[in-house]
Design an enzyme around this catalytic site. Structure first.
Site, PDB file in Angstrom:
ATOM      1  CE  LYS A  10      64.178 -59.876 -36.935  1.00 14.35           C
ATOM      2  NZ  LYS A  10      65.653 -59.691 -36.957  1.00 14.35           N
TER       3      LYS A  10
ATOM      4  CD  GLU B   2      68.438 -63.893 -31.125  1.00 14.12           C
ATOM      5  OE1 GLU B   2      68.729 -65.106 -31.141  1.00 14.12           O
ATOM      6  OE2 GLU B   2      68.325 -63.210 -32.153  1.00 14.12           O
TER       7      GLU B   2
ATOM      8  CB  SER C 266      61.755 -54.661 -41.825  1.00 19.20           C
ATOM      9  OG  SER C 266      61.527 -53.738 -40.773  1.00 19.20           O
TER      10      SER C 266
END
Lengths: 295, 423
Positions: free
Chosen positions: B112, B134, B401
């Site tokens: 991210k 969010e 991830s």
């Protein structure tokens, strides 16, 4: 601009255009309450719409309950969630409108998310269903001007109006382009942000003047209008005041405390309509005759 | 009267040549938002366009990626996981080499950060002083809070109340980093509702606030911008494969919720038709409505959060309830580019259940000493089966991830439940 000669190009007169033309002839302004379909309970529109008409409303916006209403504030979002939980669906709202249509002469505008339109037959399919139920016009709160072409075309094909939104963040030139693409009326957002009641009256004079340069269409202004004073401030410039959250909240409070939500809506709307009576409100009205918009 | 048609039809456009200027990936994507947001989205598009040829922007980002994030992240040969796949294959010549692209080793513990630093720099370029975000699993929230701290921006993070419970550790991290965590109690109290709330907030604050969407979802230009910032994953992977085993991998597997790690991993490979690309969605408890979050595998086209894509909705366009053990995949939609790859058949999408993901979670921890995020565990689960069916000299890359520290409470709870005999 002259009216088209009788012939194949003449389309049936739209109720919303007729209502605004009548108001203009009499130099009057309009109050446009917002009602959430299926709230406070499925079936409510049958009593609510006649009550709003008695209270002085000219046109009512009917919100289709949606699970993810990003353009709406907490009051309307909660009403929509409650309506859905009680079993309301966009389909049941259409049925309620069809049942009550003949009993009111109000203009009825569907305020509906594109998510619902897409699932319920797309622009043509959904507009046809809504027009058959008795809706006279549409507001698609989450469709941009650029994405609106097909929806506007579908509405026009069924003799319905399609009002696009202009926001305070909209650049003046873009606002004029949007206004020229509208039919029926232009929906002006009084403030940025989401729907909801505010303490202060919105400042819309400059935005309305900009729009008036581009269109003769009536301008209806909403977002944050909560009192007769707000209505008075808005119709000093605009042709109609849209009242949503303030009305829905009063209905919710009434329903939650065991009182009659419809009676509450009627008395509050009557109260708001007093904001239309101020003679100062007519001071800056456009003086030209109403013109038919042929788009 | 017929017009003269060209003798040769034009060559089909490359699959990477999207979106269109209107933000369309084939029929998918677009921009379905209230007019209030149009100016901000246009400003974002214009700024992004402007920095395309701005070496100082990309130089700054590359420097941050190297010295702050720790990129390039390793491509690790998972030998014991490979052995496991070979055992599963029950064949002498099956069981591909499994490689892990270690996004779990990026700063903050997931991919991210690639996006939040990129969009954080864009925020600074736009002259805005505040970001909102969010978050579902909390990884995007933590990455946003981190970028905000690094760049000196104010940061509010919207998070569903259910996710606040499931991902307590990340809530604490965000607060330590100076972000304000706003608990969202409406709707299903998960990622979709946090996204609604963030969009609503943005409508009132667009003039001084940038909304850093955490995945390849939302209105144009977000799906493109997030994909581009995440593409560093696939670009590095490509180069690392060529360097390590002198060719491109045979298959690449990534988990898909909104789909940002998968988009970033797949995008540099989509024009390499010999590389098989597999996206793994959250199969939850079962394929019954409400029991999964597999938008591509089990949903159909619809509009949610500003774009047309595959969504889980009822016949009236109402968003359906979803479930996944992993908060980051617990979302009823998916990025429009994935819908396009699904429709064109370029990427194969499948789903694995909570149970399979939890098994893979434990397996990777014990076979390799790597605790994956529950999201990434979905990719691991499918990759094991896929590798078992591939030739032994083949190479399969899993996009790992994120790391699983955030999930240890939830995993312990689920594993304990499993050990309880059902009454």
């Amino acid at each position: 601009m002259t009216l088209p000669a009788a012939g194949p190009t003449l389309r049936p007169v739209n109720r919303i255009e007729e209502i605004f033309a009548g108001l203009r002839r009499e130099n009057r302004r309009a109050i446009m309450p917002f009602a959430c379909g299926g709230f406070p309970a499925p079936g409510s529109l049958a009593a609510l719409l006649p009550a709003l008409e008695r209270a002085g409303a000219s046109i009512v916006e009917i919100g289709f309950p949606f699970s993810d209403p990003i353009a709406d504030g907490p009051v309307i979002a909660a009403a929509m969630h409650e309506a859905l939980q009680k079993g309301a669906t966009p389909g049941s709202v259409l049925e309620e409108i069809a049942a009550v249509r003949a009993r009111v002469s109000l203009g009825l505008v569907a305020m509906v998310s594109v998510s619902i339109v897409w699932r319920m037959g797309g622009p043509q399919g959904f507009v046809a269903k809504a027009a058959d139920a008795g809706f006279d016009g549409f507001i698609f709160p989450d469709v941009t001007f650029e994405e609106s072409t097909e929806l506007r075309r579908a509405a026009a094909a069924r003799g319905c109006t399609a009002s696009l939104l202009v926001a305070p963040t909209t650049a003046p030139k873009r606002a004029q382009e949007i206004a020229q693409a509208c039919t029926g009326f232009v929906y002006l957002l009084a403030r940025t942000g989401i729907t909801g009641e505010r303490q202060d009256a919105p400042e819309i004079g400059r935005m309305v003047a900009n729009l008036r340069q581009a269109t003769d269409l009536p301008i209806a202004c909403g977002f944050g209008i909560a009192s007769a004073d707000h209505v008075r401030a808005v119709v000093r410039h605009a042709d109609a005041a849209i009242v949503g959250s303030a009305l829905v909240r009063r209905m919710a409070d009434a329903a939650n405390s065991g009182r009659d939500a419809v009676a509450e809506a009627e008395s509050f709307t009557r109260d708001l309509a007093r904001g239309l009576e101020d003679p100062a409100a007519v001071a800056s009205a456009p003086q030209q005759h109403p013109q038919q918009q042929q788009q | 009267m017929s017009s003269v048609s060209p003798s040769h039809p034009p060559a089909p456009p490359r699959i990477s040549a999207v979106p269109s200027p209107e933000g369309r990936f084939g029929q998918f994507g677009g921009s379905y938002v209230p007019e209030t947001l149009v100016t901000a989205l246009t400003q974002l598009s214009d700024t992004y366009q402007r920095i395309q040829r701005d070496d100082s922007f990309w130089g700054h980002l590359a420097d941050l990626q190297r010295h702050y994030v720790g990129r390039p992240t390793p491509l690790y040969h998972a030998g014991r996981l490979t052995d496991h796949a070979r055992a599963l294959s029950r064949s002498q010549d099956r069981g591909a080499n499994i490689w892990l692209k270690r996004e779990d080793l990026a700063h903050t513990g997931a991919h991210k950060i690639n996006n939040t630093l990129g969009q954080g720099l864009l925020t600074v370029r736009m002259g805005k002083k505040r970001i909102i975000a969010e978050t579902g699993a909390g990884q995007h929230g933590v990455a946003s809070a981190t970028a905000a701290a690094h760049l000196g921006l104010a940061c509010d993070v919207y998070m569903g109340a259910e996710d606040v419970r499931r991902q307590r550790l990340n809530v604490i991290r965000m607060k330590i980093l100076g972000a304000n965590v706003i608990e969202v109690d409406s709707g299903s109290r998960t990622l979709k509702d946090a996204t609604n709330e963030a969009m609503r907030e943005w409508m009132g604050s667009v003039e001084h606030t940038h909304y850093i969407i955490g995945s390849v979802v939302g209105p144009h230009p977000f799906p493109m911008i997030v994909r581009d910032f995440q593409s560093v994953i696939g670009q590095e992977t490509k180069a690392q494969c060529l360097r390590t085993f002198q060719r491109l991998p045979d298959a690449v597997v990534a988990c898909v919720g909104g789909g940002s790690n998968a988009a970033g991993m797949f995008y540099p490979f989509v024009d390499e038709h010999r590389v098989k690309l597999i996206g793994v969605e959250a199969g939850g408890h079962s394929s019954q409505p409400g029991q999964h979050a597999a938008s591509l595998t089990l949903g159909s086209p619809g509009i949610l959060h500003g774009s047309l894509s595959y969504v889980l909705q009822d016949q009236f366009g109402q968003t359906a309830p979803v479930h996944s053990c992993s908060a980051g995949l617990d979302y009823p939609g998916v990025g429009p580019e994935h819908a396009y790859w699904h429709q064109t058949g370029r990427v194969a999408y499948t789903a694995v259940t909570d149970k399979e993901a939890l098994d893979a979670f434990t397996l990777l921890a014990r076979a390799e000493g790597i605790i994956p995020a529950l999201e990434s565990a979905h990719a691991v689960a499918h990759a094991l089966d896929a590798a078992a069916q591939m030739p032994r000299d083949a190479h399969l890359v899993i996009c790992l991830s994120g790391r699983g520290d955030k999930d240890v409470d939830e995993a312990a709870r689920l594993l304990a439940q499993r050990e309880q005999p059902t009454r």
